[in-house]
Design a protein around this motif. Structure first.
Motif, PDB file in Angstrom:
ATOM      1  N   ALA A 239       0.910  -1.478  -0.015  1.00  8.54           N
ATOM      2  CA  ALA A 239      -0.173   0.030  -0.115  1.00  8.54           C
ATOM      3  C   ALA A 239       0.944   1.245   0.027  1.00  8.54           C
ATOM      4  O   ALA A 239       0.470   2.173  -0.786  1.00  8.54           O
ATOM      5  CB  ALA A 239      -0.788  -0.008   1.272  1.00  8.54           C
ATOM      6  N   TRP A 240       1.907   1.087   0.904  1.00 10.83           N
ATOM      7  CA  TRP A 240       2.895   2.466   0.951  1.00 10.83           C
ATOM      8  C   TRP A 240       3.864   2.731  -0.338  1.00 10.83           C
ATOM      9  O   TRP A 240       3.646   3.791  -0.875  1.00 10.83           O
ATOM     10  CB  TRP A 240       3.873   2.293   1.911  1.00 10.83           C
ATOM     11  CG  TRP A 240       4.775   3.521   2.406  1.00 10.83           C
ATOM     12  CD1 TRP A 240       5.913   3.794   1.763  1.00 10.83           C
ATOM     13  CD2 TRP A 240       4.100   4.337   3.298  1.00 10.83           C
ATOM     14  NE1 TRP A 240       6.268   5.058   2.083  1.00 10.83           N
ATOM     15  CE2 TRP A 240       5.219   5.497   2.968  1.00 10.83           C
ATOM     16  CE3 TRP A 240       3.140   4.624   4.219  1.00 10.83           C
ATOM     17  CZ2 TRP A 240       5.207   6.522   3.928  1.00 10.83           C
ATOM     18  CZ3 TRP A 240       3.048   5.817   4.897  1.00 10.83           C
ATOM     19  CH2 TRP A 240       4.074   6.842   4.812  1.00 10.83           C
ATOM     20  N   LEU A 241       3.921   1.465  -1.087  1.00  6.13           N
ATOM     21  CA  LEU A 241       4.704   1.580  -2.315  1.00  6.13           C
ATOM     22  C   LEU A 241       3.702   2.200  -3.321  1.00  6.13           C
ATOM     23  O   LEU A 241       4.040   3.051  -4.275  1.00  6.13           O
ATOM     24  CB  LEU A 241       5.119   0.140  -2.989  1.00  6.13           C
ATOM     25  CG  LEU A 241       6.461  -0.222  -1.902  1.00  6.13           C
ATOM     26  CD1 LEU A 241       6.714  -1.642  -2.442  1.00  6.13           C
ATOM     27  CD2 LEU A 241       7.567   0.776  -2.188  1.00  6.13           C
ATOM     28  N   LEU A 242       2.413   1.601  -3.296  1.00  4.90           N
ATOM     29  CA  LEU A 242       1.455   2.417  -4.342  1.00  4.90           C
ATOM     30  C   LEU A 242       1.248   3.750  -4.213  1.00  4.90           C
ATOM     31  O   LEU A 242       1.199   4.548  -5.017  1.00  4.90           O
ATOM     32  CB  LEU A 242       0.058   1.503  -4.373  1.00  4.90           C
ATOM     33  CG  LEU A 242       0.312   0.196  -4.691  1.00  4.90           C
ATOM     34  CD1 LEU A 242      -0.914  -0.787  -4.533  1.00  4.90           C
ATOM     35  CD2 LEU A 242       0.247   0.290  -6.460  1.00  4.90           C
ATOM     36  N   PHE A 243       1.218   4.372  -3.035  1.00  2.00           N
ATOM     37  CA  PHE A 243       1.302   5.482  -2.389  1.00  2.00           C
ATOM     38  C   PHE A 243       2.340   6.590  -2.911  1.00  2.00           C
ATOM     39  O   PHE A 243       1.915   7.487  -3.424  1.00  2.00           O
ATOM     40  CB  PHE A 243       0.805   5.716  -0.942  1.00  2.00           C
ATOM     41  CG  PHE A 243       1.021   7.239  -0.299  1.00  2.00           C
ATOM     42  CD1 PHE A 243      -0.277   7.656  -0.376  1.00  2.00           C
ATOM     43  CD2 PHE A 243       2.058   7.490   0.249  1.00  2.00           C
ATOM     44  CE1 PHE A 243      -0.393   9.147   0.020  1.00  2.00           C
ATOM     45  CE2 PHE A 243       1.786   9.033   0.903  1.00  2.00           C
ATOM     46  CZ  PHE A 243       0.708   9.612   0.887  1.00  2.00           C
ATOM     47  N   GLU A 244       3.746   5.826  -2.843  1.00  2.00           N
ATOM     48  CA  GLU A 244       4.547   6.730  -3.244  1.00  2.00           C
ATOM     49  C   GLU A 244       4.661   6.844  -4.879  1.00  2.00           C
ATOM     50  O   GLU A 244       4.739   7.687  -5.291  1.00  2.00           O
ATOM     51  CB  GLU A 244       5.742   6.021  -2.708  1.00  2.00           C
ATOM     52  CG  GLU A 244       6.022   6.104  -1.317  1.00  2.00           C
ATOM     53  CD  GLU A 244       6.342   7.449  -0.759  1.00  2.00           C
ATOM     54  OE1 GLU A 244       6.818   8.496  -1.681  1.00  2.00           O
ATOM     55  OE2 GLU A 244       5.695   7.736   0.352  1.00  2.00           O
ATOM     56  N   GLU A 245       4.088   5.790  -5.516  1.00  4.53           N
ATOM     57  CA  GLU A 245       4.040   5.853  -6.860  1.00  4.53           C
ATOM     58  C   GLU A 245       3.053   6.765  -7.398  1.00  4.53           C
ATOM     59  O   GLU A 245       3.229   7.361  -8.412  1.00  4.53           O
ATOM     60  CB  GLU A 245       3.880   4.426  -7.335  1.00  4.53           C
ATOM     61  CG  GLU A 245       3.635   4.201  -8.990  1.00  4.53           C
ATOM     62  CD  GLU A 245       3.675   2.882  -9.157  1.00  4.53           C
ATOM     63  OE1 GLU A 245       2.713   2.496 -10.500  1.00  4.53           O
ATOM     64  OE2 GLU A 245       3.963   1.835  -8.719  1.00  4.53           O
ATOM     65  N   MET A 246       1.906   6.704  -6.672  1.00  2.00           N
ATOM     66  CA  MET A 246       0.977   7.609  -6.967  1.00  2.00           C
ATOM     67  C   MET A 246       1.480   9.168  -6.959  1.00  2.00           C
ATOM     68  O   MET A 246       1.228  10.110  -7.882  1.00  2.00           O
ATOM     69  CB  MET A 246      -0.186   7.526  -6.054  1.00  2.00           C
ATOM     70  CG  MET A 246      -1.558   8.054  -6.129  1.00  2.00           C
ATOM     71  SD  MET A 246      -2.818   7.657  -5.070  1.00  2.00           S
ATOM     72  CE  MET A 246      -4.115   8.663  -5.749  1.00  2.00           C
ATOM     73  N   LYS A 247       1.976   9.266  -5.902  1.00  2.00           N
ATOM     74  CA  LYS A 247       2.660  10.741  -5.721  1.00  2.00           C
ATOM     75  C   LYS A 247       3.758  11.055  -6.710  1.00  2.00           C
ATOM     76  O   LYS A 247       3.808  12.168  -7.228  1.00  2.00           O
ATOM     77  CB  LYS A 247       3.210  10.919  -4.351  1.00  2.00           C
ATOM     78  CG  LYS A 247       2.623  10.923  -3.296  1.00  2.00           C
ATOM     79  CD  LYS A 247       3.009  11.399  -1.949  1.00  2.00           C
ATOM     80  CE  LYS A 247       4.265  10.570  -1.511  1.00  2.00           C
ATOM     81  NZ  LYS A 247       4.761  11.022  -0.049  1.00  2.00           N
ATOM     82  N   GLU A 248       4.594  10.092  -7.097  1.00  2.00           N
ATOM     83  CA  GLU A 248       5.639  10.203  -8.112  1.00  2.00           C
ATOM     84  C   GLU A 248       4.879  10.696  -9.470  1.00  2.00           C
ATOM     85  O   GLU A 248       5.513  11.456 -10.368  1.00  2.00           O
ATOM     86  CB  GLU A 248       6.394   8.793  -8.406  1.00  2.00           C
ATOM     87  CG  GLU A 248       7.452   8.885  -7.327  1.00  2.00           C
ATOM     88  CD  GLU A 248       8.152   7.339  -7.302  1.00  2.00           C
ATOM     89  OE1 GLU A 248       8.028   6.963  -8.274  1.00  2.00           O
ATOM     90  OE2 GLU A 248       8.785   7.020  -6.301  1.00  2.00           O
ATOM     91  N   LYS A 249       3.783   9.948  -9.747  1.00  2.00           N
ATOM     92  CA  LYS A 249       3.209  10.200 -11.186  1.00  2.00           C
ATOM     93  C   LYS A 249       2.181  11.379 -11.070  1.00  2.00           C
ATOM     94  O   LYS A 249       1.654  11.785 -11.975  1.00  2.00           O
ATOM     95  CB  LYS A 249       2.113   9.092 -11.393  1.00  2.00           C
ATOM     96  CG  LYS A 249       3.039   7.623 -11.769  1.00  2.00           C
ATOM     97  CD  LYS A 249       2.102   6.586 -11.935  1.00  2.00           C
ATOM     98  CE  LYS A 249       2.898   5.423 -12.484  1.00  2.00           C
ATOM     99  NZ  LYS A 249       3.799   5.363 -13.740  1.00  2.00           N
ATOM    100  N   GLY A 250       2.193  12.205 -10.098  1.00  2.00           N
ATOM    101  CA  GLY A 250       1.577  13.374  -9.847  1.00  2.00           C
ATOM    102  C   GLY A 250      -0.033  13.125  -9.728  1.00  2.00           C
ATOM    103  O   GLY A 250      -0.541  14.453 -10.021  1.00  2.00           O
ATOM    104  N   PHE A 251      -0.524  12.201  -9.523  1.00  2.00           N
ATOM    105  CA  PHE A 251      -1.831  11.806  -9.205  1.00  2.00           C
ATOM    106  C   PHE A 251      -2.093  12.933  -7.815  1.00  2.00           C
ATOM    107  O   PHE A 251      -1.371  13.092  -6.938  1.00  2.00           O
ATOM    108  CB  PHE A 251      -2.408  10.878  -8.980  1.00  2.00           C
ATOM    109  CG  PHE A 251      -2.251   9.738 -10.064  1.00  2.00           C
ATOM    110  CD1 PHE A 251      -3.046  10.158 -11.259  1.00  2.00           C
ATOM    111  CD2 PHE A 251      -1.557   8.706 -10.426  1.00  2.00           C
ATOM    112  CE1 PHE A 251      -2.907   9.403 -12.592  1.00  2.00           C
ATOM    113  CE2 PHE A 251      -1.360   7.835 -11.328  1.00  2.00           C
ATOM    114  CZ  PHE A 251      -2.197   8.316 -12.353  1.00  2.00           C
ATOM    115  N   GLN A 252      -3.448  13.545  -7.856  1.00  2.00           N
ATOM    116  CA  GLN A 252      -4.069  14.004  -6.735  1.00  2.00           C
ATOM    117  C   GLN A 252      -4.405  13.043  -5.527  1.00  2.00           C
ATOM    118  O   GLN A 252      -5.197  12.250  -5.658  1.00  2.00           O
ATOM    119  CB  GLN A 252      -5.127  15.163  -7.115  1.00  2.00           C
ATOM    120  CG  GLN A 252      -5.783  15.916  -6.142  1.00  2.00           C
ATOM    121  CD  GLN A 252      -6.779  16.648  -6.367  1.00  2.00           C
ATOM    122  OE1 GLN A 252      -7.256  16.854  -7.621  1.00  2.00           O
ATOM    123  NE2 GLN A 252      -7.338  17.376  -5.432  1.00  2.00           N
TER     124      GLN A 252
END
Length: 166
Positions: free
Chosen positions: A131-144
């Motif tokens: 879950a944490w890795l997905l959260f970090e990936e989400m941030k890296e991709k610029g998703f709100q």
């Protein structure tokens, strides 16, 4: 779609079958509505049936879209007895493969939110690291990131096997 909102997935299946019986070919929207009804089933999603629908779509040459995958992943998070997180990750991988084939399937913020939720609702303890890795990936991709995103990740941390990881 109203049938799906009520969680009347069996009625939705009957309507889908009737549509085909009278000669109306289902399209992506019809499949998405039926998958949504299965995802919203009372007592837990009908995730196995929803996966069969994805297979059926592809066999018929009907292109799944981002909504298709988001509803399927959400259904994995809502499975009876706990998340089917491995299937959620498989769907995410399949979604990426569709994108590589130049199809109009692209993960969005909702995709990541549903994946994080799936990692947090695992029976016996969350997959908080994923879950944490997905959260970090989400941030890296610029998703709100939204309140839902943070709350979902916080729940995953709180439900970690062996106690909270926060």
């Amino acid at each position: 779609y109203a049938v799906g909102n009520c969680g009347l997935w069996k009625k939705a299946v009957e309507l889908f079958e009737e549509m085909e019986a009278v000669g109306i070919q289902p399209n992506t929207m019809a499949y998405n509505s039926l998958i949504s009804a299965m995802e919203r089933a009372q007592g837990g999603s009908q995730w196995v049936g929803a996966l069969w629908l994805l297979k059926d779509m592809k066999e018929r040459g009907i292109q799944p879209d981002t909504v298709t995958y988001n509803r399927l992943i959400k259904g994995m998070a809502k499975a009876k007895g706990g998340s089917e997180w491995k299937w959620a990750l498989w769907l995410f991988k399949d979604m990426r493969e569709e994108r590589m084939k130049k199809r109009a399937v692209q993960a969005d913020a909702l995709t990541y939110n549903h994946l994080i939720r799936a990692m947090g609702t695992v029976e016996g303890g969350s997959q908080w690291e994923r879950a944490w890795l997905l959260f970090e990936e989400m941030k890296e991709k610029g998703f709100q990131l939204t309140t839902f995103t943070y709350n979902t990740l916080l729940r995953a941390l709180a439900r970690a096997e062996g106690g909270s990881q926060w």
